[in-house]
Design an enzyme around this catalytic site. Structure first.
Site, PDB file in Angstrom:
ATOM      1  N   GLU A 190       0.824  -1.208   0.000  1.00  0.00           N
ATOM      2  CA  GLU A 190       0.000   0.000   0.000  1.00  0.00           C
ATOM      3  C   GLU A 190       0.861   1.262   0.000  1.00  0.00           C
ATOM      4  OE1 GLU A 190      -3.114  -0.118   2.941  1.00  0.00           O
ATOM      5  OE2 GLU A 190      -4.044  -1.891   2.043  1.00  0.00           O
ATOM      6  N   GLU A 217      -5.229  -8.555  -0.658  1.00  0.00           N
ATOM      7  CA  GLU A 217      -6.067  -8.185   0.490  1.00  0.00           C
ATOM      8  C   GLU A 217      -7.501  -8.032  -0.008  1.00  0.00           C
ATOM      9  OE1 GLU A 217      -4.867  -5.123   3.235  1.00  0.00           O
ATOM     10  OE2 GLU A 217      -2.728  -5.576   2.933  1.00  0.00           O
TER      11      GLU A 217
END
Length: 509
Positions: free
Chosen positions: A177, A308
């Site tokens: 991320e 995810e």
């Protein structure tokens, strides 16, 4: 049964792309009670363990044929310095886990413990490196420590810490991320770092690393395009550059807005349908990112890694808000089932997926009770178990014909039936989800191209969508043999109870 009946046409003799078993991957972050109290209880625990690793969790996951496990994060990965987690545990430095609960991490679960866990599970390690606060040298030396077999400095250090032979590490993440907790970078700045860091994530000996760049959040298609431009030119059919072989996508499902995600167990029918509409958005997102990737990689050599995904609701009342502990109902199971239908449909592009997370966090497979030590298998666990037959099988296209049931949800249309199928040499598995909260329906499987010699079915449902498993009622939601399958002139006729997930196994001549 009329010609207008809902029918799923499946050509059993026309297999497509292979569904990688790694689509059924898992994720374990240093977050809440996922590692400590989940996987790791310590060698002095009264809970049966091997080297501190909890054995009942291991056995439960082995029953899923768990293919891979991602670690140490997540956001935690870009604060994690691997040298702090090796050597004698009593000598390991402490750190603050600022992302998840602002708790002190003692690093008692580190590289050797994780690799032991993967060996016990029979799972491939997916190690996520630190780009956000780490260095190129730190990441490069970690790969050397893990995978090199000669007398190199890092291999020598590994041996001094008790491991002679190198491990096999097939997957390595270049940060996490980067657009957010991994550094708040722009797409262009991260893309340059991905090239740099990826260069130093080297193959040692016969260990070949599949490098995964930190990809987009939800619908940030520009991020995906920026990364793909680093690998190839527009429309090029040549082999993409080898800085990384996959890029990630993160998408979470909830019933409300990000700020008010809704309760995991206290929800009404409108909340349920809103959740399912959000879950089914994964098809739009995967299709969008795949289309961008196709422009730069029409041969589909670069993998989309959905590392995810899953439900994210408000934490259970009375628990640490930074630990992300939530219960898991039949609704969560149906979120999982429709995600897998999409992953199967894009098997030629999706190389891996990892549900968040494995134990005690978000859409977990397993919940462990901190007071009694009891282990509970969640409804989502059972979807994974019912789908093991899809691992490394070839996709079969499912064409739905007839009046497809839909529902208007928040100004959009939600399809209430989802399906996918796959085949091996002698078998096929058909997955069917009925998302209708209140109505059962029947679907005809129009099976063509091969003879079906035997069939059986399983069903996962419950009296209510809110039903969940607890230490007191561990099997409130559990799969059962399904007798609602009959021979039909075109193949089989399958009853789908309201809010249910059904798998039909076929033996083929």
């Amino acid at each position: 049964m009329t010609d207008d009946a809902l029918t799923a046409i499946i050509n059993l003799d026309l297999p497509g792309a292979t569904i990688s078993r790694h689509v059924y991957g898992h994720f374990a972050e240093h977050l809440g009670r996922c590692i400590y109290g989940g996987f790791w209880v310590g060698e002095d625990s009264e809970i049966p363990n091997e080297g501190g690793i909890r054995l009942d969790v291991v056995e439960a996951l082995k029953a899923l044929s768990i293919p891979n496990l991602r670690w140490p994060g997540g956001c935690f990965a870009d604060d994690y310095h691997w040298r702090d987690g090796i050597g004698p545990r009593e000598d390991r430095p402490r750190m603050v886990n600022s992302h998840w609960g602002d708790v002190v991490e003692d690093n008692s679960f580190g590289t050797h413990e994780f690799m032991q866990l993967c060996e016990m599970l029979g799972a491939d390690p997916y190690v996520n490196g630190n780009v956000g606060s780490g260095t190129v040298q730190e990441m490069s030396e970690w790969v050397e420590y893990l995978t090199r077999g000669d007398e190199s400095p890092m291999a020598t250090l590994r041996r001094a810490n008790g491991r002679d032979e190198p491990w096999r590490v097939p997957f390595f993440g270049i940060g996490n991320e980067a657009w957010g907790c991994g550094g708040n970078m722009t797409a262009d700045s991260y893309a340059a770092l991905a090239r740099q860091y990826g260069t130093y994530v080297r193959n040692h000996g016969d260990n070949v690393v599949y490098k995964i760049a930190a990809g987009a959040n939800v619908d940030d298609y520009r991020w995906t395009e920026t990364l793909m431009k680093e690998l190839n030119c527009l429309g090029c059919t040549r082999q993409p550059a080898g800085f990384f072989q996959g890029l990630s996508l993160h998408y979470y499902t909830h019933s409300g807005a990000w700020e008010t995600k809704g309760s995991a167990t206290d929800f009404d029918t409108d909340d349920y349908y809103a959740t399912m509409r959000n879950a089914r958005r994964i098809e739009e997102l995967v299709a969008g990112h795949a289309a961008v990737m196709d422009c730069y990689d029409p041969q589909r050599r670069v993998g989309l890694v959905v590392d995810e995904w899953g439900t994210w609701f408000d934490v259970e009342p009375g628990t640490n808000p930074g630990f992300l502990y939530q219960q898991n109902t039949l609704r969560d199971a149906l979120v999982a089932s429709v995600h897998f239908d999409v992953f199967h449909a894009f098997a030629d592009r999706i190389s891996m997926a990892n549900i968040a997370q494995t134990v005690n966090v978000l859409q977990a497979m397993v919940l462990t009770d901190p007071d009694t030590g009891a282990l509970v298998l969640t409804p989502s666990y059972h979807v994974f178990a019912m789908n093991v037959g899809h691992h490394d099988a070839s996709t079969l296209a499912v064409s739905l014909k007839g009046e497809l049931p839909t529902r208007e949800v928040a100004g959009g249309e939600l399809s209430l039936v989802s399906a996918s199928a796959s085949t091996t040499d002698t078998s096929a598995l058909v997955s069917l989800s009925n998302l209708d909260a209140g109505h059962a329906r029947t679907i005809v499987l129009d099976l063509r191209g091969r003879d079906v010699t035997e069939f059986s079915a399983r069903v996962l449902t419950a009296p209510t969508l809110q039903t969940h498993n607890t230490p007191q009622a561990p099997d409130a939601v559990a799969p059962a043999a399904h007798d609602g399958v009959r021979a039909h002139a075109r193949g089989l006729e399958v009853d789908l109870p309201a809010h249910s997930y059904v798998t039909v196994s076929l033996a083929l001549a």
